[in-house]
Design a protein around this motif. Structure first.
Motif, PDB file in Angstrom:
ATOM      1  N   ILE A 274       1.123  -1.274   0.022  1.00  0.00           N
ATOM      2  CA  ILE A 274      -0.159   0.057  -0.224  1.00  0.00           C
ATOM      3  C   ILE A 274       0.913   1.087  -0.397  1.00  0.00           C
ATOM      4  O   ILE A 274       1.670   1.069   0.728  1.00  0.00           O
ATOM      5  CB  ILE A 274      -0.980   0.215   1.815  1.00  0.00           C
ATOM      6  CG1 ILE A 274      -1.546  -0.885   0.928  1.00  0.00           C
ATOM      7  CG2 ILE A 274      -1.667   1.020   1.088  1.00  0.00           C
ATOM      8  CD1 ILE A 274      -3.028  -1.576   2.282  1.00  0.00           C
ATOM      9  N   VAL A 275       0.094   2.416  -1.229  1.00  0.00           N
ATOM     10  CA  VAL A 275       1.042   3.370  -0.867  1.00  0.00           C
ATOM     11  C   VAL A 275       0.221   4.444  -1.036  1.00  0.00           C
ATOM     12  O   VAL A 275      -0.937   4.243  -0.374  1.00  0.00           O
ATOM     13  CB  VAL A 275       1.596   3.442  -2.866  1.00  0.00           C
ATOM     14  CG1 VAL A 275       1.650   5.418  -2.315  1.00  0.00           C
ATOM     15  CG2 VAL A 275       2.798   2.477  -2.513  1.00  0.00           C
ATOM     16  N   TRP A 276       0.790   5.294   0.462  1.00  0.00           N
ATOM     17  CA  TRP A 276      -0.210   7.172   0.723  1.00  0.00           C
ATOM     18  C   TRP A 276       0.355   8.006   0.819  1.00  0.00           C
ATOM     19  O   TRP A 276       1.818   8.266   0.315  1.00  0.00           O
ATOM     20  CB  TRP A 276       0.073   6.338   2.343  1.00  0.00           C
ATOM     21  CG  TRP A 276      -0.226   4.982   3.039  1.00  0.00           C
ATOM     22  CD1 TRP A 276       0.549   3.715   2.868  1.00  0.00           C
ATOM     23  CD2 TRP A 276      -0.871   5.335   4.420  1.00  0.00           C
ATOM     24  NE1 TRP A 276      -0.081   3.376   4.087  1.00  0.00           N
ATOM     25  CE2 TRP A 276      -0.961   3.690   4.979  1.00  0.00           C
ATOM     26  CE3 TRP A 276      -1.857   6.061   4.674  1.00  0.00           C
ATOM     27  CZ2 TRP A 276      -1.310   3.164   5.972  1.00  0.00           C
ATOM     28  CZ3 TRP A 276      -2.387   5.083   6.260  1.00  0.00           C
ATOM     29  CH2 TRP A 276      -2.298   3.950   6.788  1.00  0.00           C
ATOM     30  N   THR A 277      -0.209   8.445   0.081  1.00  0.00           N
ATOM     31  CA  THR A 277      -0.030   9.815  -0.476  1.00  0.00           C
ATOM     32  C   THR A 277      -0.995  11.174   0.356  1.00  0.00           C
ATOM     33  O   THR A 277      -2.226  11.006   0.502  1.00  0.00           O
ATOM     34  CB  THR A 277      -0.275  10.427  -1.596  1.00  0.00           C
ATOM     35  OG1 THR A 277       0.058  11.596  -2.151  1.00  0.00           O
ATOM     36  CG2 THR A 277      -1.457   9.477  -2.332  1.00  0.00           C
ATOM     37  N   PHE A 278      -0.396  12.376   0.366  1.00  0.00           N
ATOM     38  CA  PHE A 278      -0.907  12.865   1.812  1.00  0.00           C
ATOM     39  C   PHE A 278      -1.103  14.413  -0.184  1.00  0.00           C
ATOM     40  O   PHE A 278       0.103  14.425  -0.176  1.00  0.00           O
ATOM     41  CB  PHE A 278      -0.455  13.633   2.817  1.00  0.00           C
ATOM     42  CG  PHE A 278      -0.619  12.808   3.571  1.00  0.00           C
ATOM     43  CD1 PHE A 278      -1.556  12.620   4.292  1.00  0.00           C
ATOM     44  CD2 PHE A 278      -0.354  11.230   3.514  1.00  0.00           C
ATOM     45  CE1 PHE A 278      -1.869  11.205   5.270  1.00  0.00           C
ATOM     46  CE2 PHE A 278      -0.009  10.158   4.043  1.00  0.00           C
ATOM     47  CZ  PHE A 278      -1.130  10.383   5.372  1.00  0.00           C
ATOM     48  N   SER A 279      -1.980  15.310  -0.427  1.00  0.00           N
ATOM     49  CA  SER A 279      -1.652  16.285  -1.153  1.00  0.00           C
ATOM     50  C   SER A 279      -2.855  17.231  -0.870  1.00  0.00           C
ATOM     51  O   SER A 279      -3.164  17.481   0.170  1.00  0.00           O
ATOM     52  CB  SER A 279      -2.957  15.969  -2.372  1.00  0.00           C
ATOM     53  OG  SER A 279      -3.720  15.479  -2.165  1.00  0.00           O
ATOM     54  N   GLN A 280      -1.847  18.565  -1.498  1.00  0.00           N
ATOM     55  CA  GLN A 280      -2.730  19.523  -1.583  1.00  0.00           C
ATOM     56  C   GLN A 280      -2.988  20.707  -2.925  1.00  0.00           C
ATOM     57  O   GLN A 280      -2.584  19.800  -4.293  1.00  0.00           O
ATOM     58  CB  GLN A 280      -1.344  20.642  -0.869  1.00  0.00           C
ATOM     59  CG  GLN A 280      -1.528  20.752   1.127  1.00  0.00           C
ATOM     60  CD  GLN A 280      -0.202  21.625   1.151  1.00  0.00           C
ATOM     61  OE1 GLN A 280       0.862  21.491   0.548  1.00  0.00           O
ATOM     62  NE2 GLN A 280      -0.616  21.611   1.940  1.00  0.00           N
TER      63      GLN A 280
END
Length: 313
Positions: A274-280
């Motif tokens: 699993i890859v987690w990404t946090f965005s703006q």
């Protein structure tokens, strides 16, 4: 302070003692948070040594202990002491109204319990990569029911076995029949490969991270829908209740001309498959909150499953 039940204290003390041994904490020289530069979001992509499995395991133990031992009674004397042990006094908390330090984390847990009476913290996915630990969890009034309460993703940066930086995203779990027709929940794990897949190595995890983040940015920053044919399983499993499974719905959305701001990943990590990404939003101002947390299961060179938490604010 409320009295601590002796059975709870014994059970939790054993958990804490084990985590302390694993983490090898040195309270004589407590870690402190790095002070962000003036005007900085402090949302940097660097995560330290992403190939250090030992540190990642110890950091995971610290975060599991914090959730298990303090969420049920964050105002107790025991929780106060434990939070001071595992959270640096000047740990930076990101987000509007977020309070720093150990009291800030306990205040967040107390607010969660006030908002969802009788809530329990049920961890659904947890990941460690470099100095980052991410937790996908349910604020659950009934741990056996994944369709009630709130969905949350919390992100922590640790140094020397202590939290020095954290982010938190929460959204109410939608009620009623999903518009998408999906019957799965925001948390369930549904993907099962046709053949057993070996556990990814640290190097493979990093390759997955680069792959998934690139696919995310090609789609949501560059708005290039052709990536759906190259990087996604056409029947990928979707846990956002307003979107059906598969790539056809995403293609339709992007080709419909509905305007939305371009988004990019500002923090990412990979653990297991699993890859987690946090965005703006692209061009976000310093101090702007994170827009969303997305989790992508990567297997066989394709994105097979997706979860997200998108705060309504």
């Amino acid at each position: 302070m409320p009295l601590i039940d002796s059975r709870h204290l014994t059970r939790t003390a054993a958990l804490v003692a084990g985590a302390v041994v694993v983490a090898g904490l040195a309270l004589a020289a407590p870690a402190t948070a790095a002070t962000p530069a003036t005007g900085s979001t402090a949302q940097v992509t660097d995560a330290g040594n992403r190939l250090d499995a030992g540190t990642e395991h110890r950091n995971t133990c610290v975060i599991r202990t914090l959730f298990a031992a303090t969420f049920d009674d964050p105002r107790s004397e025991f929780s106060q002491k434990l939070a001071k042990w595992f959270v640096a006094p000047d740990a930076v908390a990101h987000g509007a109204g977020a309070a720093s330090g150990p009291q800030g984390l306990l205040a967040q847990f107390a607010a969660d319990r006030d908002r969802v009476p009788g809530a329990r913290a049920v961890i659904k996915h947890i990941a460690a990569d470099g100095d980052l630990v991410a937790v996908h969890w349910q604020i659950a009034p009934d741990p056996s029911d994944e369709r009630r309460g709130d969905a949350a993703v919390d992100l922590f940066r640790l140094r020397g076995g202590r939290v020095v930086e954290r982010w938190s995203l929460e959204q109410a779990i939608p009620t009623g029949t999903p518009a998408s027709g999906n019957t799965n929940t925001m948390f369930s794990d549904l993907y099962h490969p046709s053949e057993p897949t070996p556990t990814p190595t640290e190097e493979q995890e990093e390759q997955n991270r680069v792959f998934a983040v690139s696919a995310y940015e090609t789609l949501f920053r560059d708005k290039d829908v052709s990536i759906l044919d190259r990087a996604f399983d056409p029947a990928y499993l979707q846990h956002n209740s307003v979107a059906p499974n598969g790539t056809a719905a995403l293609k339709q959305f992007f080709l419909s001309g509905i305007p939305f701001p371009a988004q990019q990943s500002v923090i990412s990590l990979s653990d297991g498959d699993i890859v987690w990404t946090f965005s703006q939003a692209v061009g976000a101002k310093p101090g702007d909150p994170l827009l969303a947390a997305d989790l992508f299961r990567v297997d066989g060179g394709l994105i097979r499953e997706h979860w997200d938490v998108v705060p309504t604010s």
